[in-house]
Design an enzyme around this catalytic site. Structure first.
Site, PDB file in Angstrom:
ATOM      1  N   ASP A 204      -9.107  -6.009  -4.951  1.00 61.17           N
ATOM      2  CA  ASP A 204      -8.541  -4.815  -4.326  1.00 61.17           C
ATOM      3  C   ASP A 204      -9.159  -3.552  -4.917  1.00 61.17           C
ATOM      4  O   ASP A 204      -9.719  -3.567  -6.020  1.00 61.17           O
ATOM      5  CB  ASP A 204      -7.027  -4.800  -4.562  1.00 61.17           C
ATOM      6  CG  ASP A 204      -6.261  -3.864  -3.645  1.00 61.17           C
ATOM      7  OD1 ASP A 204      -6.888  -3.166  -2.821  1.00 61.17           O
ATOM      8  OD2 ASP A 204      -5.026  -3.835  -3.758  1.00 61.17           O
TER       9      ASP A 204
ATOM     10  N   HIS B  92      -7.209  -6.018  -0.599  1.00 62.83           N
ATOM     11  CA  HIS B  92      -6.067  -5.154  -0.310  1.00 62.83           C
ATOM     12  C   HIS B  92      -5.047  -5.834   0.605  1.00 62.83           C
ATOM     13  O   HIS B  92      -3.846  -5.658   0.438  1.00 62.83           O
ATOM     14  CB  HIS B  92      -6.547  -3.845   0.316  1.00 62.83           C
ATOM     15  CG  HIS B  92      -5.516  -2.768   0.304  1.00 62.83           C
ATOM     16  ND1 HIS B  92      -4.936  -2.310  -0.860  1.00 62.83           N
ATOM     17  CD2 HIS B  92      -4.931  -2.064   1.314  1.00 62.83           C
ATOM     18  CE1 HIS B  92      -4.055  -1.352  -0.575  1.00 62.83           C
ATOM     19  NE2 HIS B  92      -4.023  -1.207   0.740  1.00 62.83           N
TER      20      HIS B  92
ATOM     21  N   SER C 174       0.840  -1.191   0.000  1.00 65.39           N
ATOM     22  CA  SER C 174       0.000   0.000   0.000  1.00 65.39           C
ATOM     23  C   SER C 174       0.881   1.249   0.000  1.00 65.39           C
ATOM     24  O   SER C 174       1.731   1.387  -0.877  1.00 65.39           O
ATOM     25  CB  SER C 174      -0.961  -0.055   1.192  1.00 65.39           C
ATOM     26  OG  SER C 174      -2.013   0.858   1.049  1.00 65.39           O
TER      27      SER C 174
END
Length: 323
Positions: free
Chosen positions: A271, A298, A135
């Site tokens: 995601d 995610h 991320s």
């Protein structure tokens, strides 16, 4: 200004966000005393928490998301990598749970975070190591690899795209889809959801919508593992607003071709970072490959480990053979 404020408030309300710093609990004390822990001085005055776990030829430093998350959601890595000779390095970035906090606005610069990673690398004595960023940590890993490729044996970006406006647009379209479906169940139609923009959309993003988004695109397991739940309880967003202008303007698309280390780009089918972003990145990073976790979102290392870790291991093995 109004748009930026609304966006900031919405981002802080997204799944796993915490507006205030969490209070230290029993796990905090245990972490500070754990084997392999080293507090690293950065910028000459702050201390950040690091920990070496295991021993092996392969050195892997992991960068958590956020900013403001913690290393804790990587705690399932050892069980999957134990037989691969991986020496794992956890690290909580400045202003994260186990590291120092500061209200200084000047620390919220992407370039400064890159230098923080470099100072951590030096303190840990890492050379020819692998860097995995998830991320926001993936954004940071790309920036680090662009400036300090000589130290990297391999780069892994996990669940991150190449341009903030692109994956954020996809994220809000997913919110719009949820809002549309829920309205249809009640026999309602909300006109212009796809074109109304964030400011107009935000009132429809209720706690129920946020919860559904989380279950579809962030963590798809019906029951969160305790380790993961603990990591989310420790998210710190106290000063996140300082960083939003930089995060929202981030665009690495023109520098993808400059990445030199062997690279694995990991994405997930469910995601909010679209698969197209992962494909775009892989086509433009010279020595790269991609993998899409077919059942993951995610946090695919948790909700699709049976695909996530074999892909990571395959990349490590291949790079080691060539190295």
């Amino acid at each position: 200004m109004k748009h930026c404020l609304t966006l900031l408030l919405l981002l802080l309300a997204l799944p796993f966000a915490r507006a205030q710093a969490p209070v230290a609990d029993s796990s905090y004390a245990a972490k500070m005393r754990a084997p392999g822990v080293q507090m690293v001085t950065i910028d000459g005055k702050y201390k950040v928490w690091t920990q070496r776990v295991g021993q092996g030829k392969i050195k892997l430093l992991v960068l958590h998301g956020g900013p403001g998350n913690t290393h804790e959601y990587f705690e399932n890595f050892p069980e999957h990598l134990a037989n691969e000779g991986v020496e794992l390095y956890y690290y909580d970035q400045l202003n994260s749970y186990h590291s120092d906090k500061t209200p200084d606005k000047d620390v919220w610069q992407i370039a400064r975070f890159v230098e923080e990673v470099e100072q951590v690398r030096q303190a840990l004595g890492l050379e020819s190591f692998y860097l995995l960023g998830h991320s926001w940590g993936g954004m940071l890993a790309l920036e680090y690899a662009s400036k300090y490729p000589q130290h990297l044996k391999g780069l892994i970006t996990s669940n991150i795209g190449y341009k903030a406006t692109v994956f954020n647009k996809h994220r809000y379209s997913q919110y719009a889809d949820i809002i549309r479906r829920n309205a249809a169940k009640e026999g309602k139609t909300i006109a212009g959801l796809d074109t109304m923009g964030l400011v107009a959309l935000s009132p429809y993003i209720t706690p129920a919508v946020t919860k559904e988004f989380r279950s579809l695109h962030m963590m798809r397991l019906p029951q969160e593992p305790p380790t993961f739940t603990r990591s989310q309880a420790h998210i710190t967003r106290t000063y996140a607003g300082y960083f939003m202008p930089y995060m929202l303007a981030w665009d690495f698309s023109q520098r993808l071709a400059s990445i030199k280390p062997p690279t694995l780009v990991i994405g997930s089918k469910h995601d909010f970072v679209p698969v197209a972003d992962i494909e775009f990145m892989q086509r433009r990073i010279p020595n790269s490959q991609r993998y899409i976790c077919p059942e993951g979102s995610h946090y695919a290392m948790w909700d699709d480990p049976k695909h996530y870790f074999p892909a990571l291991i395959k990349f490590l093995r291949k790079t080691e053979r060539k190295g």
